[in-house]
Design a protein around this motif. Structure first.
Motif, short mmCIF file in Angstrom:
data_model
loop_
_atom_site.label_atom_id
_atom_site.label_comp_id
_atom_site.label_asym_id
_atom_site.label_seq_id
_atom_site.Cartn_x
_atom_site.Cartn_y
_atom_site.Cartn_z
N THR A 160 0.89 -1.26 0.01
CA THR A 160 -0.11 -0.03 0.05
C THR A 160 0.84 1.43 -0.07
N THR A 161 0.47 2.42 -0.99
CA THR A 161 1.33 3.38 -1.05
C THR A 161 0.84 4.19 0.20
N SER A 162 1.85 5.05 0.80
CA SER A 162 1.72 5.78 1.77
C SER A 162 0.93 7.19 1.28
N LEU A 163 0.15 7.55 1.81
CA LEU A 163 -0.77 8.83 1.33
C LEU A 163 0.02 10.13 2.08
N TYR A 164 1.27 9.87 2.50
CA TYR A 164 1.80 11.04 3.10
C TYR A 164 3.26 10.99 2.48
N ILE A 165 3.30 12.00 1.66
CA ILE A 165 4.57 12.35 0.76
C ILE A 165 5.17 13.69 0.98
N GLU A 222 6.29 9.32 -7.23
CA GLU A 222 7.54 8.28 -6.60
C GLU A 222 8.66 8.21 -7.57
N GLU A 247 -5.72 6.36 -5.18
CA GLU A 247 -4.92 6.48 -3.99
C GLU A 247 -3.67 7.22 -4.40
N HIS A 248 -3.24 7.49 -5.59
CA HIS A 248 -1.96 8.23 -5.84
C HIS A 248 -2.52 9.64 -5.97
N ALA A 283 -2.91 11.22 -2.63
CA ALA A 283 -1.66 11.56 -1.96
C ALA A 283 -1.03 12.90 -2.31
#
Length: 297
Positions: free
Chosen positions: A2-7, A148, A159-160, A163
């Motif tokens: 799962t990709t983190s939603l915090y970047i 990313e 999801e992306h 983010a």
């Protein structure tokens, strides 16, 4: 995974800066060709159509690297006496095939309008990893910049997109924060072949929407990356599978082992994608024009 939603903006900036430095270094390896080597498919007083080899930039960039634009300017000249005023569209450095240049200001204006309104028909030929089961089909997947792996593209997911909320366009750049771009590619199987004993498929590809790196991402996203694609293919710098997770790929996808074997067997050779045909209305005479040149692979 799962990709983190915090970047973080700083992380995106650092990755983008590092990758742009690598791309600039790669552009410096653009191959210089002489005006005599230029393969001219068509020319008149208003336009020129040439066959670009792989390994040559379409435009020189800020560092004035060797390019088709410079060779076309030296060979044909143009009304404005400015080589940048010949450029109508581009092919990636590793893509071979047909490129149209304008020689007059009127032709440039009209050709730009034709491209904006998608009145150019461009068809590509590509070798992709594995055997594609369906004889034809449509790939309809929206694209976005990949924060990313900037500045590359990926299939857009909710999801992306989530983010990106709250990021400052001044810090990360407006392109990263652009809305997903609807993107459509039509494909048709020409032949199912083998390359050095490995399964590959020769596809005819039509980019309906003409997005950046669209063919590369779409082929990767259906599990059949373009042979020799060092960015979106096996071990590439962009997200694998066009950014999609393995379970969402088609059953006929090329296995990772097969992709690796193909990549190793053609190491150092050009990417197998070629702008094979182009059709459009002449910008001045309105004559319907259509040109084709065979793929070098």
């Amino acid at each position: 995974t799962t990709t983190s939603l915090y970047i973080s903006s700083s992380d995106i900036q650092a990755k983008l800066k590092a990758q742009m430095t690598k791309l600039q270094e790669r552009d410096r390896n653009s191959r210089a060709i002489s005006p005599d080597e230029l393969v001219v498919v068509y020319e008149d007083e208003h336009i020129a159509v040439v066959n670009k080899p792989s390994g040559v930039l379409t435009v020189p960039g800020k560092e004035d690297n060797p390019s088709m634009n410079k060779v076309a300017f030296d060979r044909f000249g143009c009304e404005s006496n400015r080589m940048d005023k010949m450029v109508v569209h581009r092919l990636g450095m590793d893509t071979s095939g047909l490129v149209v240049f304008a020689r007059t200001n009127a032709a440039l204006r009209e050709l730009n309008s034709l491209f904006r309104t998608r009145k150019f028909t461009r068809k590509y030929e590509a070798l992709v990893c594995g055997h594609v089961t369906n004889d034809n089909g449509v790939i309809d997947l929206p694209l976005m910049r990949d924060y990313e792996c900037p500045p590359y593209m990926r299939v857009s997911t909710e999801e992306h997109q989530l983010a990106l909320i709250g990021l400052d366009p001044v810090e990360v750049g407006k392109k990263i924060l652009q809305s997903p771009k609807p993107s459509t590619t039509e494909f048709e199987v020409i032949t199912r072949e083998d390359l050095n004993g490995k399964d590959v498929t020769r596809l005819a590809l039509t980019s309906i929407s003409g997005r950046t790196h669209q063919l590369n991402v779409h082929c990767a996203a259906i599990g059949h990356p373009i042979v020799g694609d060092a960015v979106y293919g096996y071990g590439g710098e962009a997200a694998a599978n066009g950014g999609l997770e393995q379970p969402s790929l088609p059953k006929d996808r090329a296995s990772e082992d097969l992709q690796k074997e193909i990549a190793e067997s053609i190491l150092g050779k050009p990417m197998c994608v070629h702008a094979k045909s182009i059709s459009f209305e002449h910008p001045i005479t309105r004559e319907k024009l259509s040109f084709e040149c065979a793929a070098p692979f």
